[in-house]
Design a protein around this motif. Structure first.
Motif, PDB file in Angstrom:
ATOM      1  N   PRO A  57       0.826  -1.204   0.000  1.00 36.20           N
ATOM      2  CA  PRO A  57       0.000   0.000   0.000  1.00 36.20           C
ATOM      3  C   PRO A  57       0.859   1.253   0.000  1.00 36.20           C
ATOM      4  CG  PRO A  57       0.065  -0.970   2.196  1.00 36.20           C
ATOM      5  CD  PRO A  57       0.775  -1.929   1.281  1.00 36.20           C
ATOM      6  N   ILE A  58       0.417   2.255  -0.761  1.00 37.61           N
ATOM      7  CA  ILE A  58       1.053   3.570  -0.699  1.00 37.61           C
ATOM      8  C   ILE A  58       0.353   4.346   0.418  1.00 37.61           C
ATOM      9  CG2 ILE A  58       1.520   5.716  -1.933  1.00 37.61           C
ATOM     10  CD1 ILE A  58       1.557   4.147  -4.549  1.00 37.61           C
ATOM     11  N   HIS A  94       5.290  -1.436   3.015  1.00 35.59           N
ATOM     12  CA  HIS A  94       4.677  -0.102   2.993  1.00 35.59           C
ATOM     13  C   HIS A  94       5.600   0.886   2.294  1.00 35.59           C
ATOM     14  CE1 HIS A  94       2.688  -2.081   6.421  1.00 35.59           C
ATOM     15  NE2 HIS A  94       1.640  -1.366   6.048  1.00 35.59           N
ATOM     16  N   ILE A  95       4.998   1.762   1.492  1.00 45.77           N
ATOM     17  CA  ILE A  95       5.762   2.876   0.913  1.00 45.77           C
ATOM     18  C   ILE A  95       5.030   4.164   1.280  1.00 45.77           C
ATOM     19  CG2 ILE A  95       6.547   4.008  -1.201  1.00 45.77           C
ATOM     20  CD1 ILE A  95       6.961   1.387  -2.491  1.00 45.77           C
ATOM     21  N   ILE A 121       1.623  -6.430  -5.311  1.00 48.19           N
ATOM     22  CA  ILE A 121       0.491  -5.613  -5.761  1.00 48.19           C
ATOM     23  C   ILE A 121       0.593  -4.264  -5.065  1.00 48.19           C
ATOM     24  CG2 ILE A 121      -2.006  -5.428  -5.966  1.00 48.19           C
ATOM     25  CD1 ILE A 121      -2.172  -8.456  -5.730  1.00 48.19           C
ATOM     26  N   VAL A 122       0.891  -3.232  -5.859  1.00 45.39           N
ATOM     27  CA  VAL A 122       0.949  -1.866  -5.328  1.00 45.39           C
ATOM     28  C   VAL A 122      -0.490  -1.355  -5.259  1.00 45.39           C
ATOM     29  CG1 VAL A 122       1.750   0.495  -5.774  1.00 45.39           C
ATOM     30  CG2 VAL A 122       3.253  -1.458  -6.267  1.00 45.39           C
ATOM     31  N   ILE A 123      -0.864  -0.823  -4.090  1.00 48.14           N
ATOM     32  CA  ILE A 123      -2.261  -0.460  -3.843  1.00 48.14           C
ATOM     33  C   ILE A 123      -2.382   1.016  -3.515  1.00 48.14           C
ATOM     34  CG2 ILE A 123      -4.271  -1.005  -2.421  1.00 48.14           C
ATOM     35  CD1 ILE A 123      -2.652  -3.433  -1.424  1.00 48.14           C
ATOM     36  N   ASP A 124      -3.278   1.685  -4.205  1.00 47.64           N
ATOM     37  CA  ASP A 124      -3.586   3.088  -3.897  1.00 47.64           C
ATOM     38  C   ASP A 124      -4.964   3.382  -4.458  1.00 47.64           C
ATOM     39  OD1 ASP A 124      -3.672   5.896  -3.677  1.00 47.64           O
ATOM     40  OD2 ASP A 124      -1.501   6.014  -3.880  1.00 47.64           O
ATOM     41  N   PRO A 125      -5.863   3.975  -3.691  1.00 47.83           N
ATOM     42  CA  PRO A 125      -7.197   4.227  -4.252  1.00 47.83           C
ATOM     43  C   PRO A 125      -7.176   5.135  -5.480  1.00 47.83           C
ATOM     44  CG  PRO A 125      -7.202   4.638  -1.878  1.00 47.83           C
ATOM     45  CD  PRO A 125      -5.771   4.388  -2.292  1.00 47.83           C
ATOM     46  N   MET A 126      -6.213   6.105  -5.518  1.00 54.92           N
ATOM     47  CA  MET A 126      -6.270   7.126  -6.570  1.00 54.92           C
ATOM     48  C   MET A 126      -5.046   7.076  -7.471  1.00 54.92           C
ATOM     49  SD  MET A 126      -9.058   8.208  -5.475  1.00 54.92           S
ATOM     50  CE  MET A 126      -9.583   9.681  -6.314  1.00 54.92           C
TER      51      MET A 126
END
Ligand code: PRP
Ligand code: URA
Length: 209
Positions: A76-77, A99-100, A128-133
């Motif tokens: 997650p970003i 985490h980043i 899997i890099v995760i960010d809502p936006m």
């Protein structure tokens, strides 16, 4: 060229409507993001490889499938990506989580990395890099750059809402990375917000402003 997958399952689209709604409160926003993340995890893992093993049922031996191939890692970003982690872990509980920390400078819109901590075996995992936006794409590109610099080269990107500008920027910078989103919106405004979007994902998730 990377693949852009729009996860258009009716339940994802329904829940996304209430995530966008400015009247949705912090508690409901968090719960809806969590639920959509679970549904998107189903989509992003659709093509992971399977092995066949023997399993003894109460009445016979069956040839049965189990997931094989690379173990997963979620990245997650911070901050807003955190809101999607638990939803994915419901489906993939053995995934490790790195985490980043990235924050956009509100003037320049450029992301600044303030934190990184990855699983020790991140290089062996499908991350899997995760960010809502996905807005300008700067944060996602910086996160993927950081992972690649550390030798990770099996990466996918999962976002709720993307602007066309962000998708193009990621595809230009990282043509090997597949992108999974729930909606492709119209454009960015002059402040780098996605239109119509959902506003500031981190603020809505954590009740800040
Ligand atoms: C938001 C969002 C993304 C980034 C997207 O984070 O969660 O990380 O902006 O914008 P970009 O595609 O133009 O880089 P923000 O920087 O506001 O930090 P926060 O999650 O801590 O609120
Ligand atoms: N980051 C957000 O949280 N929202 C946007 O619309 C763009 C970037």
């Amino acid at each position: 060229m990377s693949k852009l997958v729009i996860c258009d399952h009716p339940l994802i689209q329904h829940k996304l409507t209430f995530i966008r709604d400015k009247e949705t409160n912090t508690k409901d926003f968090r719960e809806l993001v969590d639920e959509v993340a679970t549904l998107m995890a189903y989509e992003i893992t659709r093509h992971i490889p399977l092995d066949t093993i023997k399993v003894e049922t109460p009445v016979a031996i069956a040839d049965a499938k189990i997931v094989s191939g690379r173990m997963l890692g979620l990245v997650p970003i911070l901050r807003a990506g955190l809101g999607m982690v638990d939803g994915i872990l419901k489906l993939i509980p053995s995934a490790k989580v790195g985490h980043i920390g990235l924050a956009r400078d509100h003037e320049t819109l450029k992301p600044m990395e303030y934190y990184i901590n990855l699983p020790t075996d991140a290089k062996e995992r499908l991350l899997i890099v995760i960010d809502p936006m996905l807005a300008t794409g700067g944060s996602a590109i910086a996160a993927i750059n950081s992972l690649k610099q550390r030798g990770c080269d099996h990466i996918k990107l999962m976002c709720l809402i993307a602007a066309p500008e962000g998708v193009k920027a990621v595809q230009d910078a990282h043509p090997d990375i597949d992108i999974y989103i729930a909606a492709l919106d119209e454009r960015l405004d002059e402040r780098g917000y996605i239109i119509p979007g959902l506003g500031d994902a981190g603020d809505r998730m954590f009740g800040t402003n």
